[in-house]
Write an enzyme that holds these catalytic residues in place. Structure first.
Site, PDB file in Angstrom:
ATOM      1  N   HIS A 129      50.394  44.724  36.759  1.00 37.52           N
ATOM      2  CA  HIS A 129      48.782  43.271  36.126  1.00 37.52           C
ATOM      3  C   HIS A 129      50.068  42.711  35.505  1.00 37.52           C
ATOM      4  O   HIS A 129      50.569  42.900  34.677  1.00 37.52           O
ATOM      5  CB  HIS A 129      48.697  44.270  34.791  1.00 37.52           C
ATOM      6  CG  HIS A 129      47.073  43.716  34.723  1.00 37.52           C
ATOM      7  ND1 HIS A 129      46.375  44.413  34.550  1.00 37.52           N
ATOM      8  CD2 HIS A 129      47.033  42.622  33.149  1.00 37.52           C
ATOM      9  CE1 HIS A 129      44.989  43.686  34.189  1.00 37.52           C
ATOM     10  NE2 HIS A 129      46.038  42.746  33.137  1.00 37.52           N
ATOM     11  N   LYS A 138      43.259  49.085  30.775  1.00 40.84           N
ATOM     12  CA  LYS A 138      42.857  49.419  32.099  1.00 40.84           C
ATOM     13  C   LYS A 138      43.292  50.498  32.623  1.00 40.84           C
ATOM     14  O   LYS A 138      43.353  50.765  33.959  1.00 40.84           O
ATOM     15  CB  LYS A 138      42.117  48.271  32.278  1.00 40.84           C
ATOM     16  CG  LYS A 138      41.332  47.016  31.934  1.00 40.84           C
ATOM     17  CD  LYS A 138      40.890  45.627  32.436  1.00 40.84           C
ATOM     18  CE  LYS A 138      42.134  44.986  32.167  1.00 40.84           C
ATOM     19  NZ  LYS A 138      42.120  44.588  30.391  1.00 40.84           N
ATOM     20  N   ASP A 141      36.697  47.267  26.269  1.00 40.32           N
ATOM     21  CA  ASP A 141      37.939  46.345  27.042  1.00 40.32           C
ATOM     22  C   ASP A 141      36.524  45.368  27.359  1.00 40.32           C
ATOM     23  O   ASP A 141      37.139  44.576  27.465  1.00 40.32           O
ATOM     24  CB  ASP A 141      39.036  46.907  27.557  1.00 40.32           C
ATOM     25  CG  ASP A 141      39.462  45.183  28.337  1.00 40.32           C
ATOM     26  OD1 ASP A 141      40.307  45.229  27.447  1.00 40.32           O
ATOM     27  OD2 ASP A 141      39.470  45.605  29.432  1.00 40.32           O
ATOM     28  N   SER A 146      44.680  46.044  25.557  1.00 44.11           N
ATOM     29  CA  SER A 146      43.831  45.614  27.060  1.00 44.11           C
ATOM     30  C   SER A 146      43.902  45.629  27.691  1.00 44.11           C
ATOM     31  O   SER A 146      44.011  46.027  29.046  1.00 44.11           O
ATOM     32  CB  SER A 146      43.625  44.031  26.434  1.00 44.11           C
ATOM     33  OG  SER A 146      43.122  43.669  27.983  1.00 44.11           O
ATOM     34  N   ARG A 177      36.927  38.384  22.494  1.00 44.92           N
ATOM     35  CA  ARG A 177      38.476  37.712  22.664  1.00 44.92           C
ATOM     36  C   ARG A 177      38.525  36.475  22.849  1.00 44.92           C
ATOM     37  O   ARG A 177      39.057  34.903  21.819  1.00 44.92           O
ATOM     38  CB  ARG A 177      39.960  38.356  22.514  1.00 44.92           C
ATOM     39  CG  ARG A 177      40.028  40.280  21.822  1.00 44.92           C
ATOM     40  CD  ARG A 177      41.346  40.798  22.575  1.00 44.92           C
ATOM     41  NE  ARG A 177      42.580  39.922  22.423  1.00 44.92           N
ATOM     42  CZ  ARG A 177      42.835  39.658  23.925  1.00 44.92           C
ATOM     43  NH1 ARG A 177      42.164  41.026  25.160  1.00 44.92           N
ATOM     44  NH2 ARG A 177      43.642  39.819  24.632  1.00 44.92           N
TER      45      ARG A 177
END
Ligand code: URA
Length: 458
Positions: free
Chosen positions: A90, A195, A169, A191, A176
């Site tokens: 990520h 995930k 999230d 965040s 956000r």
């Protein structure tokens, strides 16, 4: 469910506490996350709390509590039935940051499972899911049963948060984006990890961006974020490394939606324009770590070469196409990548000066891409799949005034003017070539991250 949730917790008290510099405990954070996922806390209160958290920061303990509570806000994926190590990557977000489309099939081709839960455009950065939506028919909102089926068939699947998968999230991410509360180490960490932890990963590779296009532009802040994420994920039981990588210029040749998918397909097909070489290199480095952490090779270097093999022999391309098809995508869109690109308006921007491209304000370029129609003004708005920018020169290139510098693709003619001005503002030319910047400048593993955080709080 937090112990205090049934007692007298009130969102207004938690907003005021955070606003006044207080530290919330795990129960209080749990209350906020539960109320976010169930929709019982109004968006104006969540927005106020996010701004208080952005302004005053979250402690390491608050960040961990937030990541875990968000992970637990919905159902979780159990990859154990896949019979493979589950490993993902990520990124903290960038411009032209499209490595997911390459690392997922590269790592899957080398024997690891890649259950990837991704996001949409955030701030000035593009979103993996918005890019995938440019493939007709592609579905990212899969049920867990569908997610597992695609993973079983292809070794990789890319899905979204849903009302049942990391729902907290899903809400906070979109909020956000609209409230100027993205660039916070604690909120970014929670965040991303919510995930990744909900996907039940065995191991995780983080691509932490630094430089002018990163959410945290300053190197020290990016280092802190990398250390925070590695230590938090490790504490939750996921083996994790973070690569600190350059976002001082867009990654690859394109930034937008369809054009980014098309650039990756070109690379998977073995085409290699010079401006795409950083994208190829970073994807192989990240995939190399994924393969290594997944037990496929003894070292990350060997993982790199295994991934390079899967790129060269076409296995990664085959897996990518299988994944797209299994998620409903129409493969005919890849027949002719250029014909499939149908922008409402196009403008070629010629170099307005001669010289070396010395620096790129990549955040400004990211906003230019979003304003062309690739991003949204309001939560839930559709994005233009055809919008974006193709760069014909990158940092270090020598350009002569009048030669093509970039091609802009917008929804309509009127959307072109502001991005053109933004691009012109973003580029600095020089008479001498600029110093080269390493693509990967540091790698944080657990011990490194824990030592960094100990020093940071001393
Ligand atoms: N990616 C995420 O999923 N969340 C962030 O906050 C930033 C990047």
């Amino acid at each position: 469910m937090s112990k205090k949730a049934d007692a007298a917790l009130h969102m207004i008290d938690l907003i005021r506490k955070k606003r006044d510099g207080g530290v919330l405990d795990a129960d209080e954070i749990g209350f906020i996350v539960t109320g976010t996922a169930s929709g019982t806390i109004p968006l104006e209160q969540l927005s106020a709390w996010l701004m208080a958290a952005w302004l005053n920061g979250l402690t390491i303990d608050e960040t961990r509590a937030l990541a875990v509570a968000m992970r637990d806000s919905g159902e979780k994926f159990d990859p154990s039935r896949l019979g493979k190590q589950a490993v993902d990557k990520h990124s903290t977000g960038g411009v032209g940051d499209k490595t997911s489309f390459l690392v997922a099939p590269l790592a899957a081709a080398c024997g690891v499972a890649v259950p990837m839960i991704s996001g949409r455009a955030l701030g000035h950065t593009g979103g993996t899911l918005d890019k995938l939506d440019s493939i007709p028919g592609f579905r990212s909102a899969l049920t867990l049963t569908e997610f597992e089926a695609v993973l079983g068939q292809c070794g990789a699947a890319i899905v979204s948060q849903t009302p049942t998968l990391v729902p907290a999230d899903r809400v906070l991410y979109a909020l956000r984006d609209r409230t100027g509360t993205v660039e916070s180490p604690g909120l970014i960490c929670a965040s991303i990890l919510s995930k990744k932890l909900a996907a039940g990963l065995n191991a995780l590779v983080l691509d932490v961006k630094t430089g002018s296009g990163a959410f945290l532009r300053k190197r020290a802040n990016a280092e802190y974020l990398a250390a925070l994420m590695v230590a938090t994920a490790e504490a939750a039981g996921t083996r994790t490394v973070a690569l600190l990588t350059d976002m001082g210029q867009p990654l690859g040749r394109t930034a937008g939606n369809w054009i980014e998918v098309a650039e990756c397909v070109e690379l998977l097909r073995g085409e290699m324009p010079e401006e795409s070489s950083d994208l190829r290199e970073l994807s192989l480095r990240l995939a190399g770590w994924m393969i290594h952490l997944g037990g496929g090779t003894k070292t990350a270097d060997q993982g790199y070469w295994a991934a390079a093999g899967a790129l060269a022999d076409g296995t990664a391309l085959k897996l990518f196409l299988e994944m797209v098809k299994a998620q409903g995508g129409d493969l005919a869109v890849f027949d002719d990548l250029k014909v499939s690109h149908k922008p409402g308006a196009t403008q070629e921007l010629k170099a307005w000066k001669s010289g070396y491209v010395a620096a790129m304000d990549t955040m400004e370029l990211g906003w230019a891409v979003q304003r062309l129609g690739a991003g949204r003004e309001k939560a839930g708005e559709p994005v233009d799949p055809n919008a974006g920018i193709e760069f014909h020169a990158k940092r270090g290139a020598r350009v002569e005034g009048g030669q093509p510098f970039a091609t802009l693709y917008a929804t309509n003619e009127t959307m072109l003017a502001e991005p053109v001005e933004r691009i012109k503002r973003a580029i600095t030319f020089s008479d001498e070539p600029p110093e080269t910047v390493p693509l990967v400048s540091h790698i944080f593993a657990r011990e490194d991250a824990e030592a960094y955080l100990r020093d940071a709080i001393r």
